[in-house]
Design a protein around this motif. Structure first.
Motif, mmCIF file in Angstrom:
data_model
loop_
_atom_site.group_PDB
_atom_site.id
_atom_site.type_symbol
_atom_site.label_atom_id
_atom_site.label_comp_id
_atom_site.label_asym_id
_atom_site.label_seq_id
_atom_site.Cartn_x
_atom_site.Cartn_y
_atom_site.Cartn_z
ATOM 1 N N SER A 8 -2.052 12.441 -10.846
ATOM 2 C CA SER A 8 -1.035 11.579 -10.577
ATOM 3 C C SER A 8 0.058 11.795 -9.626
ATOM 4 C CB SER A 8 -0.240 11.117 -11.901
ATOM 5 O OG SER A 8 0.362 12.027 -12.605
ATOM 6 N N LYS A 9 0.101 13.140 -9.320
ATOM 7 C CA LYS A 9 1.086 13.672 -8.313
ATOM 8 C C LYS A 9 0.881 12.863 -6.869
ATOM 9 C CE LYS A 9 2.265 17.947 -10.574
ATOM 10 N NZ LYS A 9 1.713 19.234 -10.666
ATOM 11 N N ASN A 10 -0.563 12.413 -6.720
ATOM 12 C CA ASN A 10 -0.977 11.954 -5.396
ATOM 13 C C ASN A 10 -1.035 10.628 -5.545
ATOM 14 O OD1 ASN A 10 -1.292 14.655 -4.488
ATOM 15 N ND2 ASN A 10 -3.496 14.693 -5.503
ATOM 16 N N ALA A 11 -0.518 9.945 -6.586
ATOM 17 C CA ALA A 11 -0.688 8.465 -6.719
ATOM 18 C C ALA A 11 -0.147 7.582 -5.723
ATOM 19 C CB ALA A 11 0.287 8.010 -7.992
ATOM 20 N N GLU A 12 0.651 8.034 -4.675
ATOM 21 C CA GLU A 12 1.054 7.200 -3.563
ATOM 22 C C GLU A 12 -0.221 7.144 -2.779
ATOM 23 O OE1 GLU A 12 3.535 5.204 -3.266
ATOM 24 O OE2 GLU A 12 4.094 5.646 -5.229
ATOM 25 N N LYS A 13 -1.154 7.876 -2.667
ATOM 26 C CA LYS A 13 -2.161 8.034 -1.516
ATOM 27 C C LYS A 13 -3.015 6.733 -2.051
ATOM 28 C CE LYS A 13 -2.584 12.834 -0.947
ATOM 29 N NZ LYS A 13 -3.643 13.867 -0.956
ATOM 30 N N LEU A 15 -2.026 3.687 -2.872
ATOM 31 C CA LEU A 15 -1.458 2.436 -2.034
ATOM 32 C C LEU A 15 -1.203 2.708 -0.577
ATOM 33 C CD1 LEU A 15 1.240 1.706 -4.767
ATOM 34 C CD2 LEU A 15 -0.974 0.916 -4.492
ATOM 35 N N ASP A 16 -1.888 3.953 -0.053
ATOM 36 C CA ASP A 16 -1.835 4.071 1.296
ATOM 37 C C ASP A 16 -2.215 2.803 2.250
ATOM 38 O OD1 ASP A 16 -1.353 6.089 3.644
ATOM 39 O OD2 ASP A 16 -3.255 5.431 3.955
ATOM 40 N N GLU A 17 -1.399 2.550 3.423
ATOM 41 C CA GLU A 17 -1.749 1.391 4.112
ATOM 42 C C GLU A 17 -3.176 1.405 4.874
ATOM 43 O OE1 GLU A 17 -0.422 -1.456 4.620
ATOM 44 O OE2 GLU A 17 1.022 -1.132 3.008
ATOM 45 N N GLU A 18 -3.541 2.895 5.136
ATOM 46 C CA GLU A 18 -5.013 2.915 5.866
ATOM 47 C C GLU A 18 -5.783 2.848 4.652
ATOM 48 O OE1 GLU A 18 -7.287 6.653 7.711
ATOM 49 O OE2 GLU A 18 -5.121 6.469 8.110
ATOM 50 N N ARG A 19 -5.822 3.181 3.375
ATOM 51 C CA ARG A 19 -6.504 2.907 2.374
ATOM 52 C C ARG A 19 -6.984 1.630 2.052
ATOM 53 N NH1 ARG A 19 -6.613 2.961 -3.523
ATOM 54 N NH2 ARG A 19 -8.828 3.706 -4.317
ATOM 55 N N ILE A 20 -5.613 0.879 1.945
ATOM 56 C CA ILE A 20 -5.722 -0.651 1.738
ATOM 57 C C ILE A 20 -6.687 -1.319 2.748
ATOM 58 C CG2 ILE A 20 -4.172 -2.781 1.682
ATOM 59 C CD1 ILE A 20 -2.259 -1.002 0.126
ATOM 60 N N SER A 21 -6.199 -0.799 3.845
ATOM 61 C CA SER A 21 -7.084 -1.576 5.227
ATOM 62 C C SER A 21 -8.446 -1.276 4.901
ATOM 63 C CB SER A 21 -6.513 -0.966 6.681
ATOM 64 O OG SER A 21 -7.068 -1.461 7.565
ATOM 65 N N SER A 22 -9.032 -0.236 4.476
ATOM 66 C CA SER A 22 -10.280 0.311 4.628
ATOM 67 C C SER A 22 -10.999 -0.484 3.179
ATOM 68 C CB SER A 22 -10.262 1.650 4.465
ATOM 69 O OG SER A 22 -11.723 2.023 4.045
ATOM 70 N N LEU A 23 -10.231 -0.466 2.259
ATOM 71 C CA LEU A 23 -10.885 -1.068 0.988
ATOM 72 C C LEU A 23 -10.831 -2.668 0.834
ATOM 73 C CD1 LEU A 23 -9.488 1.168 -2.031
ATOM 74 C CD2 LEU A 23 -11.801 0.967 -1.097
ATOM 75 N N GLN A 24 -9.755 -3.371 1.626
ATOM 76 C CA GLN A 24 -9.682 -4.647 1.729
ATOM 77 C C GLN A 24 -9.664 -5.262 0.023
ATOM 78 O OE1 GLN A 24 -12.431 -6.386 4.292
ATOM 79 N NE2 GLN A 24 -11.445 -5.533 6.154
ATOM 80 N N PRO A 25 -8.748 -4.912 -0.674
ATOM 81 C CA PRO A 25 -8.636 -5.145 -1.988
ATOM 82 C C PRO A 25 -8.638 -6.729 -2.146
ATOM 83 C CG PRO A 25 -6.525 -4.083 -1.318
ATOM 84 C CD PRO A 25 -7.606 -3.826 -0.329
ATOM 85 N N GLN A 26 -7.832 -7.351 -1.290
ATOM 86 C CA GLN A 26 -7.574 -8.722 -1.449
ATOM 87 C C GLN A 26 -9.254 -9.565 -1.643
ATOM 88 O OE1 GLN A 26 -6.086 -7.064 0.689
ATOM 89 N NE2 GLN A 26 -3.842 -7.488 0.301
ATOM 90 N N GLN A 27 -9.909 -9.053 -0.359
ATOM 91 C CA GLN A 27 -11.233 -9.441 -0.296
ATOM 92 C C GLN A 27 -12.104 -9.130 -1.496
ATOM 93 O OE1 GLN A 27 -12.689 -11.841 1.974
ATOM 94 N NE2 GLN A 27 -10.502 -11.766 2.665
ATOM 95 N N GLU A 68 -4.508 8.280 -17.855
ATOM 96 C CA GLU A 68 -2.747 9.046 -17.118
ATOM 97 C C GLU A 68 -1.630 8.339 -17.536
ATOM 98 O OE1 GLU A 68 -0.458 11.618 -16.489
ATOM 99 O OE2 GLU A 68 -2.476 12.475 -16.209
ATOM 100 N N PRO A 69 -0.773 8.656 -18.494
ATOM 101 C CA PRO A 69 0.253 7.708 -18.752
ATOM 102 C C PRO A 69 1.163 7.697 -17.593
ATOM 103 C CG PRO A 69 -0.147 9.496 -20.586
ATOM 104 C CD PRO A 69 -0.953 9.584 -19.442
ATOM 105 N N ASN A 70 1.192 8.500 -16.778
ATOM 106 C CA ASN A 70 2.118 8.611 -15.522
ATOM 107 C C ASN A 70 1.726 7.407 -14.756
ATOM 108 O OD1 ASN A 70 3.710 10.810 -16.373
ATOM 109 N ND2 ASN A 70 2.606 11.935 -15.043
ATOM 110 N N MET A 71 0.331 7.031 -14.408
ATOM 111 C CA MET A 71 0.018 6.196 -13.707
ATOM 112 C C MET A 71 0.373 4.668 -14.232
ATOM 113 S SD MET A 71 -1.598 7.302 -11.196
ATOM 114 C CE MET A 71 -2.558 6.624 -10.298
ATOM 115 N N LEU A 72 0.349 4.651 -15.614
ATOM 116 C CA LEU A 72 0.659 3.459 -16.235
ATOM 117 C C LEU A 72 2.017 3.116 -15.918
ATOM 118 C CD1 LEU A 72 -1.556 3.250 -19.275
ATOM 119 C CD2 LEU A 72 -1.931 1.834 -17.184
ATOM 120 N N ASP A 73 2.941 4.175 -16.096
ATOM 121 C CA ASP A 73 4.570 4.211 -15.765
ATOM 122 C C ASP A 73 4.621 3.540 -14.521
ATOM 123 O OD1 ASP A 73 5.083 4.751 -18.263
ATOM 124 O OD2 ASP A 73 5.303 7.038 -17.787
#
Length: 85
Positions: A8-13, A15-27, A68-73
Protein backbone atom coordinates in the motif's frame (compact mmCIF):
# COMPACT_ATOMS: atom_id res chain seq x y z
CA UNK A 1 -3.17 -16.78 -7.91
CA UNK A 2 -0.26 -14.73 -6.69
CA UNK A 3 0.66 -14.87 -3.05
CA UNK A 4 2.36 -11.49 -3.25
CA UNK A 5 0.28 -8.65 -1.82
CA UNK A 6 0.42 -5.16 -3.26
CA UNK A 7 2.35 -2.82 -0.96
CA UNK A 8 0.00 0.00 0.00
CA UNK A 9 3.02 2.32 0.17
CA UNK A 10 2.84 2.30 -3.64
CA UNK A 11 -0.89 3.04 -3.78
CA UNK A 12 -0.50 6.27 -5.72
CA UNK A 13 0.89 4.24 -8.63
CA UNK A 14 -2.59 2.80 -9.07
CA UNK A 15 -3.92 6.29 -9.84
CA UNK A 16 -1.01 7.33 -12.07
CA UNK A 17 -2.17 9.19 -15.20
CA UNK A 18 -0.08 6.96 -17.46
CA UNK A 19 -1.65 3.83 -15.94
CA UNK A 20 -5.13 5.31 -16.27
CA UNK A 21 -4.44 6.21 -19.89
CA UNK A 22 -3.25 2.68 -20.57
CA UNK A 23 -6.08 0.87 -18.74
CA UNK A 24 -8.88 3.20 -19.83
CA UNK A 25 -11.01 2.37 -16.76
CA UNK A 26 -13.98 4.38 -18.02
CA UNK A 27 -14.15 2.16 -21.08
CA UNK A 28 -13.82 -1.02 -19.03
CA UNK A 29 -16.61 0.05 -16.70
CA UNK A 30 -18.76 1.02 -19.68
CA UNK A 31 -18.50 -2.58 -20.95
CA UNK A 32 -19.99 -3.82 -17.68
CA UNK A 33 -23.32 -2.20 -18.65
CA UNK A 34 -24.09 -1.29 -15.04
CA UNK A 35 -27.67 -0.22 -14.45
CA UNK A 36 -29.05 1.98 -11.64
CA UNK A 37 -30.54 -1.18 -10.08
CA UNK A 38 -27.24 -3.11 -9.89
CA UNK A 39 -25.62 -3.88 -6.56
CA UNK A 40 -21.84 -4.02 -6.90
CA UNK A 41 -19.01 -5.67 -4.96
CA UNK A 42 -15.53 -4.59 -6.00
CA UNK A 43 -13.22 -7.35 -4.77
CA UNK A 44 -9.64 -6.19 -4.50
CA UNK A 45 -10.85 -2.60 -4.67
CA UNK A 46 -7.53 -1.06 -3.71
CA UNK A 47 -7.83 2.70 -3.52
CA UNK A 48 -10.91 2.68 -5.72
CA UNK A 49 -9.94 3.36 -9.34
CA UNK A 50 -12.82 1.20 -10.56
CA UNK A 51 -15.00 1.45 -7.45
CA UNK A 52 -15.79 5.13 -7.86
CA UNK A 53 -16.48 4.79 -11.58
CA UNK A 54 -18.87 1.90 -10.97
CA UNK A 55 -20.59 3.80 -8.16
CA UNK A 56 -21.43 6.57 -10.62
CA UNK A 57 -23.44 4.06 -12.69
CA UNK A 58 -25.72 2.68 -9.98
CA UNK A 59 -28.08 4.04 -7.37
CA UNK A 60 -27.51 0.98 -5.18
CA UNK A 61 -24.79 0.28 -2.62
CA UNK A 62 -21.30 -0.48 -3.84
CA UNK A 63 -19.23 -2.70 -1.57
CA UNK A 64 -15.44 -2.31 -1.70
CA UNK A 65 -13.41 -5.23 -0.39
CA UNK A 66 -9.64 -5.32 0.02
CA UNK A 67 -7.27 -7.29 2.24
CA UNK A 68 -5.23 -4.19 3.01
CA UNK A 69 -6.99 -1.81 5.46
CA UNK A 70 -4.77 1.10 4.32
CA UNK A 71 -6.13 0.77 0.80
CA UNK A 72 -9.70 0.98 2.07
CA UNK A 73 -8.77 4.05 4.12
CA UNK A 74 -7.44 5.67 0.94
CA UNK A 75 -10.63 4.75 -0.88
CA UNK A 76 -12.71 6.30 1.90
CA UNK A 77 -10.65 9.50 1.62
CA UNK A 78 -11.26 9.55 -2.15
CA UNK A 79 -15.00 9.08 -1.61
CA UNK A 80 -15.06 11.87 1.00
CA UNK A 81 -13.17 14.17 -1.39
CA UNK A 82 -15.52 13.34 -4.27
CA UNK A 83 -18.54 14.21 -2.11
CA UNK A 84 -17.12 17.61 -1.21
CA UNK A 85 -16.55 18.68 -4.83
Amino acid sequence: MSEKKFDSKNAEKLLDEERISSLQPQQLVKHLSITPEDHIADLGAGNGLFTLLMAEQTEQPVYAVDLEPNMLDMLKDRVDTAHTL
